[in-house]
Design a protein around this motif. Sequence first.
Motif, mmCIF file in Angstrom:
data_model
loop_
_atom_site.group_PDB
_atom_site.id
_atom_site.type_symbol
_atom_site.label_atom_id
_atom_site.label_comp_id
_atom_site.label_asym_id
_atom_site.label_seq_id
_atom_site.Cartn_x
_atom_site.Cartn_y
_atom_site.Cartn_z
ATOM 1 N N GLY A 95 0.806 -1.213 0.000
ATOM 2 C CA GLY A 95 0.000 0.000 0.000
ATOM 3 C C GLY A 95 0.842 1.266 0.000
ATOM 4 N N LEU A 96 1.944 1.266 0.739
ATOM 5 C CA LEU A 96 2.824 2.441 0.807
ATOM 6 C C LEU A 96 3.494 2.705 -0.540
ATOM 7 C CD1 LEU A 96 4.432 1.790 4.303
ATOM 8 C CD2 LEU A 96 2.740 3.545 3.737
ATOM 9 N N ILE A 97 3.984 1.633 -1.178
ATOM 10 C CA ILE A 97 4.614 1.794 -2.493
ATOM 11 C C ILE A 97 3.589 2.292 -3.504
ATOM 12 C CG2 ILE A 97 5.765 0.584 -4.391
ATOM 13 C CD1 ILE A 97 7.036 -1.255 -2.309
ATOM 14 N N ASN A 98 2.356 1.817 -3.371
ATOM 15 C CA ASN A 98 1.308 2.242 -4.297
ATOM 16 C C ASN A 98 0.976 3.725 -4.126
ATOM 17 O OD1 ASN A 98 -0.599 1.484 -6.407
ATOM 18 N ND2 ASN A 98 -2.186 1.850 -4.878
ATOM 19 N N ILE A 99 1.035 4.229 -2.878
ATOM 20 C CA ILE A 99 0.801 5.658 -2.642
ATOM 21 C C ILE A 99 1.849 6.486 -3.373
ATOM 22 C CG2 ILE A 99 0.873 7.499 -0.909
ATOM 23 C CD1 ILE A 99 -0.421 5.559 1.062
ATOM 24 N N LYS A 100 3.117 6.090 -3.223
ATOM 25 C CA LYS A 100 4.185 6.842 -3.884
ATOM 26 C C LYS A 100 4.051 6.756 -5.403
ATOM 27 C CE LYS A 100 9.169 7.732 -3.737
ATOM 28 N NZ LYS A 100 9.005 9.153 -3.391
ATOM 29 N N LYS A 101 3.687 5.600 -5.914
ATOM 30 C CA LYS A 101 3.471 5.438 -7.351
ATOM 31 C C LYS A 101 2.364 6.386 -7.827
ATOM 32 C CE LYS A 101 1.869 2.075 -10.784
ATOM 33 N NZ LYS A 101 1.610 0.668 -11.111
ATOM 34 N N HIS A 102 1.304 6.473 -7.055
ATOM 35 C CA HIS A 102 0.162 7.318 -7.408
ATOM 36 C C HIS A 102 0.540 8.800 -7.447
ATOM 37 C CE1 HIS A 102 -3.933 8.891 -7.470
ATOM 38 N NE2 HIS A 102 -3.684 9.567 -6.361
ATOM 39 N N LEU A 103 1.433 9.222 -6.560
ATOM 40 C CA LEU A 103 1.779 10.644 -6.463
ATOM 41 C C LEU A 103 2.656 11.131 -7.613
ATOM 42 C CD1 LEU A 103 2.370 10.985 -2.621
ATOM 43 C CD2 LEU A 103 0.400 11.779 -3.948
ATOM 44 N N LYS A 104 3.308 10.219 -8.306
ATOM 45 C CA LYS A 104 4.118 10.558 -9.488
ATOM 46 C C LYS A 104 5.175 11.627 -9.200
ATOM 47 C CE LYS A 104 0.346 9.354 -12.644
ATOM 48 N NZ LYS A 104 -0.536 9.798 -13.745
ATOM 49 N N GLY A 105 5.815 11.505 -8.050
ATOM 50 C CA GLY A 105 6.935 12.372 -7.728
ATOM 51 C C GLY A 105 6.570 13.760 -7.253
ATOM 52 N N GLU A 106 5.291 14.026 -6.996
ATOM 53 C CA GLU A 106 4.858 15.350 -6.569
ATOM 54 C C GLU A 106 3.985 15.241 -5.321
ATOM 55 O OE1 GLU A 106 2.839 16.562 -10.190
ATOM 56 O OE2 GLU A 106 4.536 17.862 -10.679
ATOM 57 N N LYS A 107 3.903 16.343 -4.590
ATOM 58 C CA LYS A 107 3.028 16.377 -3.423
ATOM 59 C C LYS A 107 1.582 16.213 -3.877
ATOM 60 C CE LYS A 107 5.946 19.338 -0.571
ATOM 61 N NZ LYS A 107 6.020 20.616 0.175
ATOM 62 N N PRO A 108 0.738 15.642 -3.031
ATOM 63 C CA PRO A 108 -0.663 15.444 -3.423
ATOM 64 C C PRO A 108 -1.385 16.765 -3.621
ATOM 65 C CG PRO A 108 -0.336 14.952 -1.092
ATOM 66 C CD PRO A 108 1.021 15.135 -1.680
ATOM 67 N N LYS A 109 -2.348 16.743 -4.531
ATOM 68 C CA LYS A 109 -3.190 17.926 -4.737
ATOM 69 C C LYS A 109 -4.142 18.105 -3.568
ATOM 70 C CE LYS A 109 -6.442 19.967 -8.051
ATOM 71 N NZ LYS A 109 -7.141 19.768 -9.349
ATOM 72 N N SER A 110 -4.676 16.994 -3.075
ATOM 73 C CA SER A 110 -5.560 17.055 -1.910
ATOM 74 C C SER A 110 -5.575 15.708 -1.204
ATOM 75 C CB SER A 110 -6.989 17.443 -2.305
ATOM 76 O OG SER A 110 -7.601 16.412 -3.058
ATOM 77 N N ILE A 111 -5.814 15.754 0.087
ATOM 78 C CA ILE A 111 -5.946 14.546 0.903
ATOM 79 C C ILE A 111 -7.184 14.729 1.758
ATOM 80 C CG2 ILE A 111 -4.903 13.099 2.689
ATOM 81 C CD1 ILE A 111 -2.174 14.153 1.761
ATOM 82 N N THR A 112 -8.125 13.801 1.648
ATOM 83 C CA THR A 112 -9.380 13.926 2.374
ATOM 84 C C THR A 112 -9.626 12.666 3.191
ATOM 85 O OG1 THR A 112 -10.254 15.230 0.522
ATOM 86 C CG2 THR A 112 -11.836 14.437 2.170
ATOM 87 N N LYS A 113 -9.896 12.860 4.454
ATOM 88 C CA LYS A 113 -10.197 11.725 5.331
ATOM 89 C C LYS A 113 -11.699 11.491 5.337
ATOM 90 C CE LYS A 113 -9.330 9.970 9.997
ATOM 91 N NZ LYS A 113 -8.765 10.290 11.331
ATOM 92 N N GLU A 114 -12.095 10.263 5.050
ATOM 93 C CA GLU A 114 -13.509 9.886 5.035
ATOM 94 C C GLU A 114 -13.695 8.655 5.898
ATOM 95 O OE1 GLU A 114 -14.700 9.419 0.982
ATOM 96 O OE2 GLU A 114 -14.452 11.549 0.492
ATOM 97 N N GLY A 115 -13.970 8.870 7.168
ATOM 98 C CA GLY A 115 -14.107 7.759 8.107
ATOM 99 C C GLY A 115 -12.793 7.033 8.283
ATOM 100 N N GLU A 116 -12.763 5.738 7.979
ATOM 101 C CA GLU A 116 -11.548 4.937 8.097
ATOM 102 C C GLU A 116 -10.765 4.895 6.797
ATOM 103 O OE1 GLU A 116 -10.415 3.684 10.988
ATOM 104 O OE2 GLU A 116 -12.122 4.783 11.839
ATOM 105 N N LYS A 117 -11.174 5.670 5.816
ATOM 106 C CA LYS A 117 -10.493 5.712 4.519
ATOM 107 C C LYS A 117 -9.927 7.105 4.263
ATOM 108 C CE LYS A 117 -11.730 1.482 3.427
ATOM 109 N NZ LYS A 117 -10.747 0.382 3.272
ATOM 110 N N VAL A 118 -8.916 7.151 3.386
ATOM 111 C CA VAL A 118 -8.317 8.416 2.982
ATOM 112 C C VAL A 118 -8.312 8.476 1.466
ATOM 113 C CG1 VAL A 118 -6.232 9.856 3.011
ATOM 114 C CG2 VAL A 118 -6.856 8.514 5.038
ATOM 115 N N VAL A 119 -8.799 9.571 0.914
ATOM 116 C CA VAL A 119 -8.802 9.782 -0.535
ATOM 117 C C VAL A 119 -7.623 10.691 -0.878
ATOM 118 C CG1 VAL A 119 -10.084 10.627 -2.540
ATOM 119 C CG2 VAL A 119 -11.307 9.556 -0.616
ATOM 120 N N ILE A 120 -6.724 10.193 -1.731
ATOM 121 C CA ILE A 120 -5.552 10.955 -2.139
ATOM 122 C C ILE A 120 -5.713 11.326 -3.610
ATOM 123 C CG2 ILE A 120 -3.028 10.977 -2.319
ATOM 124 C CD1 ILE A 120 -2.967 8.683 -0.304
#
Length: 287
Positions: A95-120
């Motif tokens: 999951g951690l490697i997938n987060i970094k892959k998703h970010l494509k070398g840049e800081k996230p545009k937004s991070i939203t917490k929705e209960g026990e989930k996080v939308v990046i």
Amino acid sequence: MEGQNYLMKSSFSICFGGENEIELKTLINTLNATLELIEYVSNKTEDCAEIKVNVKDTQKGSFKVNFEAMVAIIPTLFTIQNINLAKTCIDTVCGLINIKKHLKGEKPKSITKEGEKVVIENNSCEKIIVDNRTFNFYNTQVDETISKIFSYCDREYYEIKGENNNSVRVSSEEYEFMKRNINIEEERIVRSTITSAFKVKKPDLTGNSQWELVDINNNKVIKATIEDEKFINEVHEGYVYINSKTIIFAELEIETTLNKYNESVKNVYKITKVLHLKNDRYMQLRI
């Protein structure tokens, strides 16, 4: 891992896309960085956990290494026996490697917490949903460790796969931004200015401490510094009449500190200009 320790096991594999052979330096450095990430997750998951990773075998067809992760903990009254910490660690690493892959070398545009989930949301406006626990592991140290994995890898792809086919694959085209360090822990400060009316609850008539005010629009109590020097001097010299009925009409600057979830963690209030005052005796204009 001897004695009365509670032992949990989980199989996983790492596949290096390309030829059946692999350069030794690439193999050692990439696996060392991967193991560093696994050990970090294990230690943060359970303080008393001891993790050991064994090589089970290798396979041709690219270069694939099969492993078995074993986590031992000392049983306590709080140990949840039906959770396989070894499997949880590998799933979290994926999951951690997938987060970094998703970010494509840049800081996230937004991070939203929705209960026990996080939308990046990344800067390409693409979104992924991760569990809150995995996201909370993602910090500067984790990001740098993942960067090390791909600093040495020169294969067609790198894939780590856990049990139940939980996996993440990173292609060689993605290595460049996987090497970049990203800090998503930074707090952000957002400033805004409003004009509103404030009832004076607790003034400072002689010093420079914060005033306690009530925003009439929402009945919210705030503590604000008064940065209008002319107004403060007039208060200190007794030229401005303040009582329990006094209402200040002013420009308020709000400095909001946001955490990585874009949640407000702190507000700092400053009255930058007092426009006029109203109390039970008169209205005093200041503009």
